[in-house]
Design a protein around this motif. Structure first.
Motif, PDB file in Angstrom:
ATOM      1  N   ALA A 167     -47.827  -5.517  37.775  1.00 25.13           N
ATOM      2  CA  ALA A 167     -48.560  -4.779  38.817  1.00 25.13           C
ATOM      3  C   ALA A 167     -47.800  -3.529  39.232  1.00 25.13           C
ATOM      4  N   SER A 168     -48.508  -2.414  39.305  1.00 25.99           N
ATOM      5  CA  SER A 168     -47.878  -1.177  39.766  1.00 25.99           C
ATOM      6  C   SER A 168     -48.088  -0.986  41.265  1.00 25.99           C
ATOM      7  N   ASP A 169     -49.064  -1.675  41.827  1.00 28.92           N
ATOM      8  CA  ASP A 169     -49.370  -1.592  43.245  1.00 28.92           C
ATOM      9  C   ASP A 169     -48.605  -2.685  43.996  1.00 28.92           C
ATOM     10  N   ALA A 170     -47.913  -2.318  45.053  1.00 31.66           N
ATOM     11  CA  ALA A 170     -47.100  -3.271  45.817  1.00 31.66           C
ATOM     12  C   ALA A 170     -47.942  -4.386  46.426  1.00 31.66           C
ATOM     13  N   GLY A 171     -49.146  -4.050  46.890  1.00 38.29           N
ATOM     14  CA  GLY A 171     -50.028  -5.066  47.475  1.00 38.29           C
ATOM     15  C   GLY A 171     -50.470  -6.091  46.457  1.00 38.29           C
ATOM     16  N   GLU A 172     -50.839  -5.617  45.270  1.00 36.92           N
ATOM     17  CA  GLU A 172     -51.233  -6.538  44.200  1.00 36.92           C
ATOM     18  C   GLU A 172     -50.046  -7.407  43.797  1.00 36.92           C
ATOM     19  N   LYS A 173     -48.887  -6.789  43.660  1.00 36.81           N
ATOM     20  CA  LYS A 173     -47.690  -7.539  43.266  1.00 36.81           C
ATOM     21  C   LYS A 173     -47.411  -8.666  44.264  1.00 36.81           C
ATOM     22  N   ALA A 174     -47.451  -8.359  45.561  1.00 36.11           N
ATOM     23  CA  ALA A 174     -47.188  -9.365  46.593  1.00 36.11           C
ATOM     24  C   ALA A 174     -48.246 -10.472  46.565  1.00 36.11           C
ATOM     25  N   LEU A 175     -49.500 -10.085  46.389  1.00 32.43           N
ATOM     26  CA  LEU A 175     -50.571 -11.085  46.332  1.00 32.43           C
ATOM     27  C   LEU A 175     -50.386 -11.993  45.124  1.00 32.43           C
ATOM     28  N   PHE A 176     -50.154 -11.404  43.951  1.00 33.40           N
ATOM     29  CA  PHE A 176     -50.004 -12.213  42.746  1.00 33.40           C
ATOM     30  C   PHE A 176     -48.786 -13.123  42.824  1.00 33.40           C
ATOM     31  N   GLU A 177     -47.708 -12.659  43.449  1.00 33.65           N
ATOM     32  CA  GLU A 177     -46.530 -13.516  43.622  1.00 33.65           C
ATOM     33  C   GLU A 177     -46.857 -14.711  44.502  1.00 33.65           C
ATOM     34  N   LYS A 178     -47.597 -14.469  45.595  1.00 35.23           N
ATOM     35  CA  LYS A 178     -47.985 -15.579  46.473  1.00 35.23           C
ATOM     36  C   LYS A 178     -48.902 -16.554  45.742  1.00 35.23           C
ATOM     37  N   LEU A 179     -49.872 -16.031  45.029  1.00 37.42           N
ATOM     38  CA  LEU A 179     -50.805 -16.900  44.313  1.00 37.42           C
ATOM     39  C   LEU A 179     -50.084 -17.693  43.222  1.00 37.42           C
ATOM     40  N   ALA A 180     -49.106 -17.091  42.561  1.00 42.20           N
ATOM     41  CA  ALA A 180     -48.315 -17.814  41.562  1.00 42.20           C
ATOM     42  C   ALA A 180     -47.583 -18.988  42.218  1.00 42.20           C
ATOM     43  N   ARG A 181     -46.992 -18.740  43.388  1.00 44.56           N
ATOM     44  CA  ARG A 181     -46.289 -19.816  44.107  1.00 44.56           C
ATOM     45  C   ARG A 181     -47.256 -20.939  44.475  1.00 44.56           C
ATOM     46  N   GLU A 182     -48.450 -20.579  44.940  1.00 44.54           N
ATOM     47  CA  GLU A 182     -49.408 -21.604  45.346  1.00 44.54           C
ATOM     48  C   GLU A 182     -49.957 -22.371  44.146  1.00 44.54           C
ATOM     49  N   GLU A 183     -50.183 -21.690  43.032  1.00 42.45           N
ATOM     50  CA  GLU A 183     -50.640 -22.389  41.827  1.00 42.45           C
ATOM     51  C   GLU A 183     -49.545 -23.347  41.352  1.00 42.45           C
TER      52      GLU A 183
END
Length: 172
Positions: A124-140
């Motif tokens: 992800a080049s966008d900081a918001g997307e990066k943070a969201l995807f990191e959170k979703l990875a943790r939850e998955e």
């Protein structure tokens, strides 16, 4: 709240589809699983997938989702489900072979979700997307851990009832 629309990147579009498919899978599985404790666990995952979908959609629409990213994940709600079951003797029902298969499939699905979100965060080049995807990875990953713990216990004991003395779900 940001005024500009962020737009739907390919990763966000794929994430929406994955979460929608996850909602459908967990909803359907909750209807077919024999044990009430298992039903509650899968319905809890439906709520997580709905929340994930909402966060992805909000980010795509340019909204600030910072508060959502800081909220706790699924562990506390799942722990509550199992703690309530402790008090209910009916929760001590044996498993059905189809319940075990549903758990195995769900584990594989959560693994794929984790890998997608991990990879999406990394690229992800966008900081918001990066943070969201990191959170979703943790939850998955947390969903997988919960499912794996239930599966291990089920295969060892033939019962759904977990967490006699604390148990495998600790932390958040």
């Amino acid at each position: 709240m940001e005024d500009k629309k962020k737009g739907m990147t390919r990763a966000l579009s794929t994430a929406l589809k994955m979460e929608k498919d996850g909602m459908a899978f967990y909803e359907e599985t909750s209807k077919n699983i024999k044990n009430q404790l298992g039903k509650k666990m899968f319905l809890s995952f439906v709520e997580d997938e709905k929340r994930h979908y909402g966060m992805i959609e909000a980010l795509a629409n340019g909204l600030n989702i910072g508060k959502e990213l800081k909220k706790a994940g699924p562990a506390e709600r799942i722990r509550t489900i199992f703690e309530k079951a402790k008090k209910d003797i009916d929760a001590r029902l044996g498993s059905d072979p189809s319940d075990v298969e549903a758990l195995k499939f769900a584990c594989r699905m959560e693994d794929k979700g984790y890998e997608f979100y991990r990879d999406s965060a990394a690229s992800a080049s966008d900081a918001g997307e990066k943070a969201l995807f990191e959170k979703l990875a943790r939850e998955e990953s947390r969903h997988h851990e919960i499912l794996e713990n239930a599966l291990t216990y089920l295969e060892k004991s033939g019962e759904w009832f977990l967490w006699e003395e604390g148990g495998p779900i600790e932390g958040g």
